[in-house]
Design an enzyme around this catalytic site. Structure first.
Site, PDB file in Angstrom:
ATOM      1  N   SER A 245      22.203   4.417 -19.828  1.00 39.00           N
ATOM      2  CA  SER A 245      23.226   4.963 -19.228  1.00 39.00           C
ATOM      3  C   SER A 245      24.486   4.121 -19.623  1.00 39.00           C
ATOM      4  O   SER A 245      23.899   2.486 -19.723  1.00 39.00           O
ATOM      5  CB  SER A 245      23.163   5.780 -17.919  1.00 39.00           C
ATOM      6  OG  SER A 245      23.749   4.454 -17.077  1.00 39.00           O
ATOM      7  N   CYS A 246      25.832   4.643 -19.517  1.00 37.91           N
ATOM      8  CA  CYS A 246      26.422   3.507 -19.612  1.00 37.91           C
ATOM      9  C   CYS A 246      28.030   3.988 -18.157  1.00 37.91           C
ATOM     10  O   CYS A 246      27.251   4.738 -17.582  1.00 37.91           O
ATOM     11  CB  CYS A 246      28.185   4.369 -20.629  1.00 37.91           C
ATOM     12  SG  CYS A 246      27.127   4.328 -22.236  1.00 37.91           S
ATOM     13  N   ASP A 247      28.512   2.573 -18.252  1.00 43.41           N
ATOM     14  CA  ASP A 247      29.023   3.227 -16.750  1.00 43.41           C
ATOM     15  C   ASP A 247      30.869   3.115 -16.983  1.00 43.41           C
ATOM     16  O   ASP A 247      30.584   2.300 -17.943  1.00 43.41           O
ATOM     17  CB  ASP A 247      28.618   1.788 -15.756  1.00 43.41           C
ATOM     18  CG  ASP A 247      27.048   2.635 -15.136  1.00 43.41           C
ATOM     19  OD1 ASP A 247      27.308   2.925 -14.264  1.00 43.41           O
ATOM     20  OD2 ASP A 247      26.108   1.831 -15.903  1.00 43.41           O
TER      21      ASP A 247
ATOM     22  N   GLU B 232      30.029   9.488 -21.411  1.00 44.57           N
ATOM     23  CA  GLU B 232      28.889   8.824 -20.808  1.00 44.57           C
ATOM     24  C   GLU B 232      28.265  10.045 -21.330  1.00 44.57           C
ATOM     25  O   GLU B 232      28.483  11.518 -21.632  1.00 44.57           O
ATOM     26  CB  GLU B 232      29.228   8.559 -19.311  1.00 44.57           C
ATOM     27  CG  GLU B 232      30.065   8.077 -19.056  1.00 44.57           C
ATOM     28  CD  GLU B 232      30.036   6.856 -18.767  1.00 44.57           C
ATOM     29  OE1 GLU B 232      28.807   5.846 -19.358  1.00 44.57           O
ATOM     30  OE2 GLU B 232      30.682   5.719 -18.930  1.00 44.57           O
TER      31      GLU B 232
END
Length: 430
Positions: free
Chosen positions: A9-11, A96
C-alpha cells in the site's frame, strides 16, 4: 497479520498546528508500486486553454478548464496523472488504493492518479481540489488498469489533501464519497476506510445507496467505514491495516512536534513497513512538504525521484516564475508507439528509466557488488554523503523560512535542477 500477505500500500501523512512544530503544515507520502516501475518528477507551468478543449488523461479525454495551475508531480512514468504532488498555491495531494462494497466499474475511466493531477491543476485550496475531484468522480467514474501490465488491476481511491490552513480526507466508493475536514493535529491514511461518523461533506446519495443495497438500516448513526467496507476485503487491504496502525502510532508519538525531519524519518521507517520493499512491490517515490501558515513565506516540496527513501535524497522544489526544468528526472517519451497508447494495451515493455534513476541504480549496484567488508564501507560512505547532500538543502530551506535568507527567485528557479545534478555527479564519481 492474519493474512500473511506483505503490505502493498501507500501511506499519506499530515500534521497541522498544534500537531506540527511551529506554524506550518507538514505533508508526506510514500508511493508503493510494482518494484521496477519508474517514478519521474515533472513540472508543468500554469496554462490557458481554448474553450471546448479536451484533456487526454491516462485512458479517457475529458473537458478541459479555461486555465490550469502550475504543478509539480511525482508519478509513474507510464501514465498521465500522479501519485502525489503540489501546486503553486501550496495544495498537496496523495492517493491510496481502496476496495469497498461498491464493485469497481468495468472499462476505462479516470484513475485515482488522474484525479490527483486534475485536483492540483484546478484547485487553489484543498477544499477546492476536493470539490474538483468529487465532481469528476461523479461525472466520469473511476476505473482502468492501475499498473503497466496486461493483467487487470483496478481499485477505488482515498485521498489526503492539504494546504496552508487545513487538510481533508476524501474516501470514494465508486461514484459516491465521504469527506472529513482535519483542522488540527495529525492524520494518516493507507489502504483503509478511516472516516467514521465524523463526515464533513458527502455525496447526496451516499446514505440512500447504502440503504437501498441493504448495507444500512437507515436508523441510528451512520458510520461510513463500517457501512461501505467490503465484507471480504482483498488480502492486500487486510495486510495494510498493520501499516496504517504503524503510521498512526509514529505520528501520535511526535504529535505536537512533527517537523520536516520527523516526516522524513517516518517515510524511511522500515520496521513499520512504511518504507517498503516486499516481494514485487516497493516504495518507488517519496514526497514531503512544508506549508507555512504565513502566506509571505514559500511552500517547499521535497522529492526523491528514486526508489527507497532510506537510500535516496530528498531534493527541494519551490514554485517561482521561469522555473528551470529538470530533464534528469523525466523519463523518455515514446509517443504513439508507447505500449500504454497502442491497443490492446501493455503488450510490450519499454525502458522508462530517467538519468537520475539510472545513476542511482548503478551506484547502489556498484557498492553492493564489492566484497562484503568493502561493500559495507562503500555503502556507509554513500549513505553518509547522500545524507549530507540532503541536509545541506534542508538547512538552507530552514534559514529561508526563518527569514534569515532572502528568496532569490533566480537561484530558487535552479534549485531542484542543481540538487539533482549534484546527486548525479556524485554517483558518477563512484
Amino acid at each position: 497479520m492474519s493474512s500473511g500477505v506483505p503490505p502493498r500500500s501507500c501511506d499519506c501523512f499530515v500534521a497541522l498546528p498544534p500537531g506540527s512544530d511551529g506554524q506550518r503544515v507538514i505533508f508526506g507520502k510514500n508511493s508503493d508500486r510494482p518494484r521496477d516501475e519508474v517514478q519521474e518528477v515533472v513540472y508543468y507551468p500554469a496554462a490557458a486553454h481554448e474553450p471546448g478543449a479536451k484533456v487526454e488523461c491516462t485512458y479517457i479525454a475529458i473537458d478541459q478548464v479555461e486555465s490550469t495551475l502550475a504543478v509539480i508531480l511525482s508519478r509513474p512514468a507510464w501514465l498521465w496523472g500522479a501519485e502525489m504532488g503540489a501546486n503553486e498555491h501550496g495544495v498537496c495531494i496523495g492517493n491510496e488504493a481502496v476496495w469497498t462494497k461498491v464493485p469497481v466499474e468495468e472499462g476505462e475511466a479516470l484513475l485515482g492518479m488522474d484525479l490527483v493531477r486534475l485536483g492540483l491543476e484546478r484547485g487553489c485550496t484543498a477544499k477546492e481540489a476536493l470539490d474538483v475531484i468529487t465532481g469528476l468522480v461523479e461525472r466520469y467514474g473511476q476505473g482502468g488498469n492501475c499498473r503497466e501490465e496486461a493483467t487487470p488491476f483496478s481499485y477505488h481511491n482515498t485521498f489526503l489533501l492539504a494546504d496552508r490552513s487545513e487538510a481533508w480526507v476524501l474516501e470514494t466508493a465508486g461514484r459516491v464519497w465521504a469527506a472529513q475536514r482535519v483542522a488540527a493535529g495529525v492524520k494518516n491514511i493507507s489502504n483503509q476506510l478511516t472516516i467514521g461518523s465524523e463526515i464533513s461533506a458527502e455525496h447526496p446519495e451516499l446514505r440512500s445507496l447504502a440503504q437501498a443495497e441493504g448495507w444500512w438500516s437507515g436508523e441510528g448513526g451512520f458510520c461510513f467505514s463500517e457501512v461501505y467496507a467490503p465484507v471480504n476485503p482483498p488480502a492486500r487491504m487486510e495486510a495494510a491495516k498493520q501499516r496504517y496502525c504503524g503510521g498512526k502510532e509514529l505520528l501520535s508519538k511526535h504529535d505536537g512536534s512533527v517537523s520536516l525531519g520527523t516526516m522524513l524519518e517516518i517515510l524511511r521507517d522500515k520496521a513499520s513497513g512504511i518504507c517498503m520493499d516486499s516481494g514485487g512491490f516497493r516504495t518507488t517515490g517519496s514526497m514531503a512538504s512544508i506549508l507555512p501558515r504565513d502566506p509571505t513565506l514559500p511552500c517547499v516540496h521535497f522529492f526523491t525521484a528514486t526508489p527507497d527513501p532510506s537510500r535516496s535524497v530528498f531534493k527541494p522544489f519551490l514554485f517561482v516564475d521561469q522555473m528551470t526544468s529538470a530533464p534528469q528526472v523525466v523519463s523518455p517519451r515514446f509517443g504513439a508507439d508507447d505500449p500504454v497508447k497502442k491497443l490492446p494495451r501493455f503488450q510490450s515493455t519499454v525502458d522508462r528509466r530517467h538519468e537520475l534513476y539510472r545513476a542511482h541504480q548503478k551506484a547502489l549496484e556498484t557498492a553492493e557488488s564489492e566484497p562484503a567488508s568493502r561493500a559495507r564501507g562503500r555503502g556507509l560512505e554513500l549513505h553518509q554523503t547522500m545524507r549530507d547532500l540532503e541536509q545541506q538543502g534542508i538547512d538552507d530551506i530552514a534559514e529561508m523560512l526563518k527569514g534569515g535568507v532572502s528568496v532569490d527567485a533566480e537561484e530558487v528557479a535552479d534549485l531542484f535542477f542543481d540538487c539533482v545534478d549534484t546527486e548525479i555527479k556524485f554517483y558518477q564519481t563512484l
